[in-house]
Design an enzyme around this catalytic site. Structure first.
Site, mmCIF file in Angstrom:
data_model
loop_
_atom_site.group_PDB
_atom_site.id
_atom_site.type_symbol
_atom_site.label_atom_id
_atom_site.label_comp_id
_atom_site.label_asym_id
_atom_site.label_seq_id
_atom_site.Cartn_x
_atom_site.Cartn_y
_atom_site.Cartn_z
ATOM 1 N N ASP A 313 7.187 4.805 -6.906
ATOM 2 C CA ASP A 313 7.849 4.129 -5.816
ATOM 3 C C ASP A 313 7.532 2.655 -6.174
ATOM 4 O O ASP A 313 6.975 2.424 -7.178
ATOM 5 C CB ASP A 313 6.749 4.549 -4.662
ATOM 6 C CG ASP A 313 7.556 4.164 -3.313
ATOM 7 O OD1 ASP A 313 7.246 5.121 -2.442
ATOM 8 O OD2 ASP A 313 8.573 3.363 -3.329
ATOM 9 N N GLU A 516 8.912 1.908 7.269
ATOM 10 C CA GLU A 516 7.782 1.866 6.462
ATOM 11 C C GLU A 516 6.479 1.126 7.240
ATOM 12 O O GLU A 516 6.384 1.357 8.553
ATOM 13 C CB GLU A 516 7.688 1.008 4.871
ATOM 14 C CG GLU A 516 8.680 1.978 4.154
ATOM 15 C CD GLU A 516 8.814 1.266 2.770
ATOM 16 O OE1 GLU A 516 9.857 0.978 2.148
ATOM 17 O OE2 GLU A 516 7.872 1.533 1.854
#
Ligand code: GLC
Length: 568
Positions: A313, A516
């Site tokens: 990521d 997020e």
């Protein structure tokens, strides 16, 4: 290649002895060389001809915001990405044509011939098409996973995956970082809406369906072929189980119990043939997943049998103890294959190259990771007559962005995603009724689209101009009302009542978009009371109300539910 040659030679030699009539020495018959399929032979051949520099570059994934096609030609990165806020030529609002044009430029740069017969390996572009090809203006936007989970309809999810894959191919991209198969267990987490459910079984079912829709079915003619893209099950593992729902936080507990919940979707994702899996930011009992060898290799490769690509990521490797964004062999040694390193790709590339040269990264590990990148490209047909992005069947078919059949699927998904929590008999709306639609979210397409829409966070300065193929909630109500003689008035963000008597007020309100950690919250109280005020004002006027609440997660809505006659 060397191993293969020896095996074949032995086979010939033994056969030769027998035909020459001599008694072959008493040796155990060498096992017939394993049927080395052409695909593996091709990967071995490519690896044998690649320079060390180009092998390392296959494991480095920069963001398009920090590279040019010239960098791609010079370094030959294996993969690139556009992060949520990156768009072609630095323009997050770039038209679809620019995405395809840039894809060709990167492709052309990556296949430029190399000296000494070294193979030029085409570059692979990954994007977060997480609810449709949602970075690109004009694409069909589908409900986020939390809504798709509520549909309980895997066939519909497959259709969404297929439609999304087609629209991704329109812009020349081959890989999406979707589906998220997180099992969100604490709704304070800002990514709750990216999770199909808190129930592992439902997540597993929906995730597998999305993977099949995006990639096609393993063994099918169109698997990873035209009209399909590579999918990514993410984030392995534990993303939905952090303490207090803190994004990228700590997941603690008995490992078997944690896996039974948070790793449950992965076996079916692997069964569905998912091409890649993204490592998670969170730690498991104190060890960051990006550097967690026992789980990234032991568990994922050993027990779960995944042999595809593990992609990191966004600088996730930099969070490993002892690592920085630009220096982290630990991740590769733990089992990460590709580093998502948006900006610091040059120092990371140089450090990895040095670490292969000094032996702290074994050549076998490098070749294993590069082989997985090559295998994915091979499965995508990138080595069969290398077709430029713009020459693929759906490329440049701008009519397929926001394609009417895709929007029909989206509309069905929205309808099936709605959750009716209360109805005092005011629904369904009777023919000929006079209704008023009010509330800040009734006429706000960016708000109804949520995060990961055109920009990373969505909302903000976006207007409906960036959503040309979308319908606002009030316009959707108008369309349906006109078919059943229901008269609709729009009151914007007031409790105004038009002249004629009003039978019902629909008040549309909800969370503002987020993505997020920006969406993390400390509690479940929805503090914007404007919707509640409108419900109460209409009630005070004796007008029954329907509350339509847009949210990325369940929140504490007792007051609004009590104030409304129906609540969706
Ligand atoms: C983000 C997300 C991940 C996404 C990646 C690329 O930080 O964690 O889901 O795929 O970066 O945008």
């Amino acid at each position: 290649m060397k191993r293969l040659a020896i095996a074949l030679a032995c086979g010939t030699m033994l056969a030769g002895c027998q035909t020459m009539g001599q008694t072959a020495p008493e040796v155990a018959a060498a096992p017939a060389p394993a049927r080395v399929d052409a695909g593996e032979q091709q990967i071995a051949d490519l690896l044998s001809r690649m320079s060390l520099e180009r092998k390392v570059a296959q494991l480095v994934m920069p963001d398009i915001g920090s590279i040019t096609p010239e960098d791609v030609e010079r370094y030959r990165f294996g993969t690139i990405l556009n992060g949520g806020n990156s768009g072609p030529y630095g323009d997050d609002l770039a038209p679809a044509e620019d995405w395809l044009k840039l894809a060709d430029e990167y492709w052309d740069a990556s296949v430029k011939p190399l000296p000494d017969g070294e193979p030029a390996i085409p570059v692979l572009w990954g994007t977060d098409a997480v609810h449709g090809h949602s970075n690109v203006i004009g694409a069909t936007i589908f409900p986020h996973n939390v809504g798709l989970g509520a549909t309980r309809d895997p066939d519909l999810i497959r259709l969404i995956g297929a439609a999304t894959a087609t629209e991704i191919e329109v812009t020349g991209i081959e890989w999406t970082f979707a589906p998220t198969v997180a099992v969100a267990r604490d709704d304070r987490w800002g990514r709750t809406y990216e999770s199909y459910s808190e129930d592992p079984g439902l997540v597993a079912q929906m995730g597998a369906a999305m993977i099949e829709g995006l990639q096609g079915s393993p063994g099918a003619e169109d698997f990873l072929g035209y009209g399909r893209v590579a999918a990514t099950a993410k984030h392995f593992f534990g993303d939905g189980g952090t303490e207090q729902g803190v994004d990228q936080g700590d997941v603690n507990g008995d490992l078997d119990e944690l896996m039974a919940i948070h790793a449950a979707p992965y076996p079916v994702a692997i069964e569905a043939g998912v091409s890649s899996i993204m490592a998670s930011f969170n730690s498991i009992n104190g060890t960051k997943m990006h550097g967690n060898g026992p789980l990234l290799t032991g568990e994922l490769r050993g027990n779960l049998g995944f042999d595809g690509l593990v992609v990191g990521d966004w600088n996730g490797h930099g969070q490993i103890e002892g690592c920085t964004n630009s220096d982290c062999r630990q991740a590769l040694l733990a089992g990460l294959d590709v580093y998502m390193v948006p900006e610091e790709w040059k120092p990371l590339y140089e450090n990895l190259l040095a670490q292969v040269r000094d032996g702290t990264i074994p050549m076998e590990r490098l070749d294993e990771a590069v082989g997985r990148v090559l295998r994915l490209k091979q499965q995508l047909g990138m080595f069969d007559g290398e077709v430029r992005p713009s020459e693929r069947p759906n490329a440049g078919r701008w009519d397929k962005l926001g394609f009417a059949p895709h929007r029909a699927v989206a509309r069905e998904a929205v309808a099936k995603s709605l959750v009716l929590l209360k109805n005092n008999g005011v629904l369904p709306i009777r023919e000929g009724a006079n209704i008023v639609v009010a509330g800040s979210a009734a006429n706000n397409i960016p708000q109804q689209a949520g995060g990961w829409s055109i920009t990373w966070q969505g909302g903000g300065d976006l207007t409906e101009a960036q959503f040309p193929n979308a319908t606002s909630i009030v316009d959707g109500i108008r369309e349906v009302a006109s078919q059943s003689k229901v008269n609709v008035a729009y009151a914007s963000d007031t409790a105004s009542v038009p002249r004629a008597p009003v039978d019902l007020a629909i008040v549309v309100f909800g969370e503002q978009p987020y993505a997020e950690f920006v969406g993390d919250r400390k509690d479940m109280v929805f503090r914007d009371e404007r919707g509640l005020e409108l419900l109460r004002e209409y009630k005070a006027k004796g007008i029954p109300t329907v509350a339509v609440f847009l949210s990325g997660r369940p929140l504490w809505m007792n007051r609004e539910i009590n104030a409304a006659d129906a609540f969706v």
